[in-house]
Design a protein around this motif. Structure first.
Motif, PDB file in Angstrom:
ATOM      1  N   THR A  50      63.453  12.250  64.373  1.00  0.00           N
ATOM      2  CA  THR A  50      62.283  12.798  63.681  1.00  0.00           C
ATOM      3  C   THR A  50      61.075  11.880  63.823  1.00  0.00           C
ATOM      4  O   THR A  50      61.188  10.650  63.685  1.00  0.00           O
ATOM      5  CB  THR A  50      62.580  12.994  62.174  1.00  0.00           C
ATOM      6  OG1 THR A  50      63.732  13.811  62.023  1.00  0.00           O
ATOM      7  CG2 THR A  50      61.392  13.647  61.474  1.00  0.00           C
ATOM      8  N   ASP A 209      57.838  24.498  56.731  1.00  0.00           N
ATOM      9  CA  ASP A 209      58.349  24.211  58.058  1.00  0.00           C
ATOM     10  C   ASP A 209      59.102  25.408  58.624  1.00  0.00           C
ATOM     11  O   ASP A 209      59.317  26.414  57.945  1.00  0.00           O
ATOM     12  CB  ASP A 209      59.229  22.955  58.063  1.00  0.00           C
ATOM     13  CG  ASP A 209      60.552  23.154  57.335  1.00  0.00           C
ATOM     14  OD1 ASP A 209      60.676  24.119  56.559  1.00  0.00           O
ATOM     15  OD2 ASP A 209      61.473  22.341  57.542  1.00  0.00           O
ATOM     16  N   SER A 226      59.765  21.843  63.086  1.00  0.00           N
ATOM     17  CA  SER A 226      58.492  21.191  62.827  1.00  0.00           C
ATOM     18  C   SER A 226      57.944  21.697  61.501  1.00  0.00           C
ATOM     19  O   SER A 226      58.248  22.817  61.079  1.00  0.00           O
ATOM     20  CB  SER A 226      57.496  21.472  63.953  1.00  0.00           C
ATOM     21  OG  SER A 226      56.280  20.782  63.739  1.00  0.00           O
ATOM     22  N   TYR A 237      52.395  16.012  58.950  1.00  0.00           N
ATOM     23  CA  TYR A 237      53.262  16.903  59.731  1.00  0.00           C
ATOM     24  C   TYR A 237      54.478  16.118  60.212  1.00  0.00           C
ATOM     25  O   TYR A 237      54.519  14.879  60.136  1.00  0.00           O
ATOM     26  CB  TYR A 237      52.518  17.479  60.942  1.00  0.00           C
ATOM     27  CG  TYR A 237      52.064  16.473  61.961  1.00  0.00           C
ATOM     28  CD1 TYR A 237      52.910  16.044  62.993  1.00  0.00           C
ATOM     29  CD2 TYR A 237      50.779  15.933  61.911  1.00  0.00           C
ATOM     30  CE1 TYR A 237      52.497  15.108  63.924  1.00  0.00           C
ATOM     31  CE2 TYR A 237      50.363  14.990  62.846  1.00  0.00           C
ATOM     32  CZ  TYR A 237      51.227  14.588  63.849  1.00  0.00           C
ATOM     33  OH  TYR A 237      50.817  13.661  64.768  1.00  0.00           O
ATOM     34  N   CYS A 239      57.902  16.560  63.351  1.00  0.00           N
ATOM     35  CA  CYS A 239      58.628  17.333  64.349  1.00  0.00           C
ATOM     36  C   CYS A 239      59.974  16.651  64.581  1.00  0.00           C
ATOM     37  O   CYS A 239      60.089  15.429  64.459  1.00  0.00           O
ATOM     38  CB  CYS A 239      57.843  17.468  65.651  1.00  0.00           C
ATOM     39  SG  CYS A 239      57.280  15.915  66.357  1.00  0.00           S
TER      40      CYS A 239
END
Length: 247
Positions: A50, A209, A226, A237, A239
């Motif tokens: 991550t 998400d 994401s 944010y 991902c």
């Protein structure tokens, strides 16, 4: 002794068992844990990488996060969580292993009518089972009730409610998640999710998400996800990608 016959019986038994076991269900990639347990006698690993942007000049990496699970019986699974973290704030970088968490998942009820399939998950972090920068002063528990409704053959609705402690302060952080899953095909799945954390003495933060999963075999799955922060204190944010397999 007829070893060929024994080998044939073993392979036949394994094939029959594999056909009876449902496709793998994992607690990743969403924040919502599944009420399903690992089948009895099976080992399951769920690992992911991550990248998270927390705020300007601050990022976090998980390289990786790993959830290790073992099905003791149809009502109980053992769990171990390990995470290698890299945190960067301006020019200062910290890396190491976060406190290891040990715990279990216990089945409470199967889905029946309007009542959801329900389990409870509990973990305890071990303060000194971590790299020096990430050690905490106290043991830190966390728990959540995990629930799931089947809406149709393709859609499901899942949600979690619980609390966690950070091992530094005595105040809990309350947790909620709400996700809708969709089976696009037999192998391809997707979800969208709303989740948040509400510290007792601070303002809550909320995020949104989504992601996809792909079933390579009944025992091996890939995922990609994401998300974005919806409130000021939430991360900007993140991902992630990962995999889950069992044996």
């Amino acid at each position: 002794m007829n070893y060929s016959l024994l080998l044939f019986v073993a392979l036949f038994s394994y094939g029959t068992f594999a056909q009876q076991v449902e496709p793998i269900q994992a607690d990743r990639p969403d924040q919502t844990e599944t009420p399903s347990l690992v089948p009895k006698g099976m080992f399951q690993l769920e690992a992911g990488f991550t990248y998270q942007k927390n705020k300007p000049n601050s990022t976090s990496l998980a390289l990786p996060t790993a959830l290790w699970k073992y099905g003791v019986n149809e009502n109980f699974e053992l769990r171990l969580i390990t995470e290698v973290a890299v945190d960067k704030d301006f020019d200062q970088q910290t890396s190491g292993i976060n406190p290891i968490l040990i715990g279990c998942k216990i089945k409470i009820a199967e889905e029946k009518g309007i009542f959801p399939k329900t389990s409870i998950i509990g973990h305890m972090s071990i303060p000194n089972a971590a790299s020096t920068p990430y050690k905490t002063e106290f043991y830190a528990p966390e728990f959540r009730f995990v629930m799931q409704h089947t809406l149709s053959e393709r859609f499901s609705l899942s949600y979690n409610l619980g609390s966690e402690w950070d091992g530094i302060t005595p105040e809990p952080t309350f947790i909620y998640t709400l996700t809708t899953g969709c089976a696009i095909t037999e192998k391809l799945g997707s979800y969208i999710e709303l989740f948040g954390f509400a510290p007792q003495k601070q303002t809550a933060n909320h995020s949104f998400d989504g992601g996809i999963t792909y079933l390579i075999t009944n025992d091996f799955m890939l995922d990609l996800s994401s998300g974005v922060g919806l409130t000021e204190l939430a991360p900007d944010y993140y991902c992630a990608f990962g995999f889950s397999f069992r044996m």
